[in-house]
Scaffold this motif. Structure first.
Motif, PDB file in Angstrom:
ATOM      1  N   GLN A  40       3.770  10.092   8.632  1.00 37.12           N
ATOM      2  CA  GLN A  40       4.445   9.453   7.169  1.00 37.12           C
ATOM      3  C   GLN A  40       4.755   7.930   7.562  1.00 37.12           C
ATOM      4  O   GLN A  40       5.486   7.144   7.170  1.00 37.12           O
ATOM      5  CB  GLN A  40       5.214  10.013   6.562  1.00 37.12           C
ATOM      6  N   GLU A  43       2.929   5.671   8.591  1.00 38.40           N
ATOM      7  CA  GLU A  43       2.493   5.066   7.522  1.00 38.40           C
ATOM      8  C   GLU A  43       3.527   3.383   6.591  1.00 38.40           C
ATOM      9  O   GLU A  43       2.566   3.059   6.269  1.00 38.40           O
ATOM     10  CB  GLU A  43       2.426   6.561   5.865  1.00 38.40           C
ATOM     11  N   MET A  81       7.107   5.371  -0.816  1.00 36.73           N
ATOM     12  CA  MET A  81       6.343   6.418  -0.810  1.00 36.73           C
ATOM     13  C   MET A  81       7.482   7.745  -0.507  1.00 36.73           C
ATOM     14  O   MET A  81       6.688   8.701  -1.376  1.00 36.73           O
ATOM     15  CB  MET A  81       6.621   6.827   0.784  1.00 36.73           C
TER      16      MET A  81
END
Length: 179
Positions: A40, A43, A81
């Motif tokens: 993550q 990302e 996110m």
């Protein structure tokens, strides 16, 4: 930082490569602290720097430093996110409780336990009226959130909030017996 200005003005790929090399380790460290998962964090690096490439023309050096602007883009990507992760978690809560509410409708099934039906109805009765209306509309009347919002004359966001709160309360009330 001249590299950001070069990206903004002429889509300079070398300048962007410099920005990527400079910012990616810092963004990744922030992402690992924020999410606890390296994938993550990566990302977040991708989302942030993609936005920097696309929105570089919005940077105004008179309003602040380039690093501040990039970190603002990163922070916004991080919030996006987190919202997405929270939304997915809420969908999972909804999916976890759905079979229980669905079973309460199926009173003709030979294996349905009428005591369990009564228990689910008691759980629903403990909810505030506004949340109970939303749960009944969505799960028992098969209405979409948009249809329910129209019927109740409230915003769709309010329907979603009430549903989320109601499902969390039902889940807490039902405890481990239905996990």
């Amino acid at each position: 930082m001249q590299a950001l200005i070069d990206v903004a003005q002429s889509r300079d790929k070398k300048a962007f490569a410099y920005l990527f090399e400079y910012f990616s380790p810092k963004i990744k460290r922030f992402g690992i602290k924020q999410f606890g998962i390296e994938a993550q964090a990566m990302e977040l690096v991708q989302e942030t720097l993609t936005s920097v490439w696309r929105k570089a023309h919005l940077y105004n050096s008179d309003k602040g430093a380039a690093t501040t602007w990039v970190y603002t883009v990163m922070r916004n990507a991080s919030f996006d996110m987190l919202r997405k992760m929270k939304s997915n978690k809420e969908e999972n809560i909804s999916e976890d409780i759905w079979p229980l509410l669905n079973e309460s409708q199926n009173t003709h099934h030979e294996y349905t336990d009428h005591l369990e039906d009564k228990q689910i109805k008691r759980y629903l009765e403990k909810l505030p009226v506004a949340q109970r209306e939303v749960v009944r509309g969505v799960y028992f009347q098969d209405m979409s959130q948009e249809q329910l919002a129209q019927q109740l004359n409230i915003p769709v966001g309010t329907v979603k909030s009430r549903l989320r709160l109601a499902l969390q309360k039902l889940r807490n009330e039902m405890g481990d017996q239905h996990d």
